[in-house]
Every structure is written in structure tokens, then in C-alpha cells.
Enzyme design. Sequence first.
Site, short mmCIF file in Angstrom:
data_model
loop_
_atom_site.label_atom_id
_atom_site.label_comp_id
_atom_site.label_asym_id
_atom_site.label_seq_id
_atom_site.Cartn_x
_atom_site.Cartn_y
_atom_site.Cartn_z
N ASN A 152 0.80 -1.22 0.00
CA ASN A 152 0.00 0.00 0.00
C ASN A 152 0.84 1.27 0.00
O ASN A 152 0.40 2.31 -0.47
CB ASN A 152 -0.95 0.00 1.21
CG ASN A 152 -0.25 -0.31 2.51
OD1 ASN A 152 0.55 -1.24 2.60
ND2 ASN A 152 -0.52 0.48 3.52
N GLN A 180 -4.88 -3.53 -2.25
CA GLN A 180 -4.40 -2.47 -3.15
C GLN A 180 -4.51 -2.84 -4.63
O GLN A 180 -4.47 -1.96 -5.48
CB GLN A 180 -2.93 -2.14 -2.83
CG GLN A 180 -2.76 -1.42 -1.50
CD GLN A 180 -3.42 -0.06 -1.46
OE1 GLN A 180 -3.47 0.65 -2.47
NE2 GLN A 180 -3.93 0.34 -0.32
N ALA A 201 -13.86 -2.71 -0.69
CA ALA A 201 -14.59 -1.98 -1.74
C ALA A 201 -14.16 -0.52 -1.88
O ALA A 201 -14.12 0.00 -2.99
CB ALA A 201 -16.09 -2.04 -1.45
N THR A 238 -26.29 -9.27 10.58
CA THR A 238 -27.12 -8.98 9.42
C THR A 238 -26.27 -8.33 8.35
O THR A 238 -25.50 -7.41 8.63
CB THR A 238 -28.29 -8.08 9.83
OG1 THR A 238 -29.06 -8.77 10.80
CG2 THR A 238 -29.17 -7.72 8.63
N CYS A 326 5.25 11.43 12.07
CA CYS A 326 4.22 12.39 12.44
C CYS A 326 2.87 12.06 11.85
O CYS A 326 1.84 12.38 12.42
CB CYS A 326 4.62 13.78 11.98
SG CYS A 326 5.86 14.48 13.04
#
Lengths: 394, 129
Positions: A152, A180, A201, A238, A326
Site C-alpha cells: 500500500n 491495493q 470496496a 445482518t 508524524c
Amino acid sequence: MERIYLDHAATTPVDPRVVEAMLPYFTANFGNPSSIYQEGRAAKKAIEESREKVAEILGAADTREIIFTGSGSEADNLAITGVAWAYRKKGNHIITSAIEHPAVLETCKELEKHGFAVTYLPVDEYGLVAPEAVRDAITDRTILVSLMHANNEVGTIQPIAEISKIVRAKGVLLHTDAVQTAGSIPLQADELGVDLLSLSAHKFYGPKGVGVLYAKKGTRLHRLIHGGAQEGRLRAGTENVAGIVGLAKALELAAAGLEETVPRLAELRDYFINKIFSRIDHVKLNGHPTRRLPGNINVSFEFVEGESILLNLDLEGIAASSGSACTSGALEPSHVLLAMGLPHETAHGSVRFTIGKDNTKEQLDYVLGVLEETIARLRAISPLYREQRGRKEK
Amino acid sequence: MYTEAVMDHFYNPRNAGELADADGVGEAGNPVCGDIMKIYVKIEDDRIADISFQTFGCGAAIATSSILTELVKGKTVAEAEKITNRAVAEALGGLPPQKMHCSNLAADAFHKALEAYRQNRPKPAPAAE
């Protein structure tokens, strides 16, 4: 000011056609897929049609190989923890790499507390895992190898198909985190030769909160969420009907567009990289020059720190990300860049731009101009740059 | 995540650059953490006559360096010396908690600059006996 979004590896906007496909499942077709009456049956049908679509695109042999989850991270957790406990009698050894997503790394760390042994394979300077290293790490206690399809941060694409031959010959299961790559490059579970594959997705213009775990028929999994028979008893709760419909629609659109988008994004990527190198000195490309996701650009600007670059870009309307400490909320810079052998200060100065389907060359030209000014401005106040210049002059 | 004051000092840093004839230079932080701050001071009549900074670091690191130079410039050394990292952060309207340790080192660098100034200063001649 027009915003220029160059962080598509973080998330993508939902395609309007996906939104349109999802909307009825929030209102008119709101039924619970577990209900036996008409509203429930309609929702169930939508899920099963989505499952068929996803199965076909991923090259699954059976629709039951597709398990809808709440995210890519959940799919990774289910794959690794699910296999670990289901195959505990066979062995307790798992192999992964040092540059995996935290959803994989931290799941492995958790299993280590429960008697599992994990090998974290190193990577080379480009972020590649050596197939021979995988072979050498496999023991008779190994039950799973989990290696990401593409990273990624730096976009390096692993030789999964090659690694699969080694892993399969040893009778070990192979999982790949394809979060990715799904929607970015052609992706077929059968061609890759994997037993488990995760995707999410929202990385390919679908909604957030829904992912998929592909689990090849015959792969046993121990469930993580208890309390219902949904998803082949592997994931109680669900179903996110609208999300699942959106995921399938987004994957369908992505797959249909690949032939056009892959070369276009790769061209924009290479244009951007070349321009950065010709306009700014002391720059390093992180990741592999060619085995790389089409939209990924990851560069380190020496003598400056990533977060300050991002703040400056943001002020000029540009969204990107960085591997500096950072921005990770931790004290250490990116574990991926450190594993590739970058010194801390170079890792702190890394910036990732990830191009999406709506970005244009004109936008990239604007970004290049801002970037050049930003780096010059920050270097002008950096003590490290002064020292470097001082050394040169001597 | 940052206050307006932080963004202002980040985007328009005050007193940035090297001070060629500095009487003292102090440095804090290290490249491994991703923050290095260098403070240059010029002392005249026991006052901070001039001051500048150079910083490699995040937005907070640049902003704290910048505002420190404003806070102490023109003050007597004794007065200026009382500045703390906490006071610097407060002058900026606060910093995100995770930035308080790693990026808030400007006062440390300033104190080191004053220390260097004291060491560089020619010692007063010993009083005749």
C-alpha cells in the site's frame, strides 16, 4: 480552490453508478436477508447476485468461496486467525513479510501470544520478497503463508504466482492481501494460485465498510464473529446489503475499465516521477521501478520532513500522504520504508501520491509546481540541507 | 489538528535562516526522530539582540521554533532564559498531545544556544589582588 486528490490508496470516492445501485437497498428494499417473506427474499437475492458477480470476476470456482466482511482488515483477520485456529492441530507456524499492512502484522503478533510462531520475511531495497526465502522458511509445522499482493505504501507487486508454486508444493495454504490490487490490476485468484484473498470496496470506488475474503473450497476457517448463520456461518451479523451490492457493482466497473485505466495511470505515474527527478534534486524513488502499481508514486525528499510537505500541499489544495512518524501517529516512520533499508531521516521525508481515474496531466503539472516550491521553501529553513550544501562547497 | 497560530508560523516562519555572526548556536532533536532544531543567538548588552532558527521537522517543529524566536527577541538573557517548551506550546494555543514531546524542543535548543554563548564569551579578567 479546486482540490486535487492524490491519495487513492487511502480511499476513493464512490462512483455515482455505484451509489445508484446501492440506494434502493437503504429504503424500498430494506428487508433482512434472513427473513422468509418477500422483503427478505429480495435482499437475499441481491446479496447472492452480488456474490455471483464477485466470484466470476475473481475467478472463483464456487460462489461459496466468496465471504462478505466489514472491511479489508476484517478479511485479513478472518483469513489468518481463521486458518490458525482451524489448522492448529496440523501446526503452529505462519510465514509473512516485514512490510505487510498492520491488519496482517498485528493479527500475527496477537497469535504469537497464543502459542503460534511467526516468521517475518525481510524484503530487498525495492520491497520484494524472495521466493527462495519463502521456500527456506517453510517447516513441517507451517500452516499458512500470508503475503500482500501489492504494498500500500510503495506499490511493489510481489511475485505471488511464483511463490504459490513453492507454497502449494509443500502443502501449505497461501493468503494474499489484495486490497491495493483489486480494481487496479487484473486479479484472478485461480491464476495467482492463492487459497485466500482479501479485498476492500472503498479502494476501487465502492463504499466503505465492506470487504471480501475469497476462501478456496476446502479451506477450513474458524469464525471470528459468533451469533448467526450468515456468510456460511463464518460471519454472524445482518448483512450490509447496500454495501455488498455496491462492492459488486464497483468491482464490475473496475474490472471492465482495467484495460483502459492501467496503461493511462502508469503513463501519468511515470510522467510525474520523471518530472520530479528533473525538477528537484536529492530525491529518491521508493519501491520498484517497474513492478509497481499503476497509480503509485512514493518519493523521499532529502533534508525535509514529510508532514511539513503534506501541510504545505494541503494549503495549496493537494491531498497526499507520507510515511513520516508524524503522520502515522507513532514515533517511528513507516515500517515498510525501514524494512527496505531506508535511513530514518529519508523515511521521514517520504511522500506518497496515488493517482486515480479522474486525475489529469494538468493537475499533475500544477502539483509539480507546488511541490518544487514547497521543497525549496522547506529546504531553505532546514539545517540538514545547509550542511549538505556546505559539504559540497568544500 | 493544528491551531491557526501553528499554521501561521508554519507558513510564515519568523526569523528563519542562519545568523552569520551568532554568539551562540544550540541544537536539539535528532534525524532519527525526524526533528532537528538549531537556534542562533546574537547577544548585545545582555539582551537577545538577534535570533534565528533552522528546523528539519514537521509543522509543529517549525512553528515552535518560529514562535520561540519572537517570544525571546529583545528580552534580557535572564528573562529569556525562563522560557520553557510548555510556554512555547501555550503561546501557539496548544499542540496535539503526540507532538508535545517529539516536536516541542525549541526552548531546549535556545537554552543550549545560551550555554554556548556563555562558553564562547571571553572570561572577565581576574580582579587584581
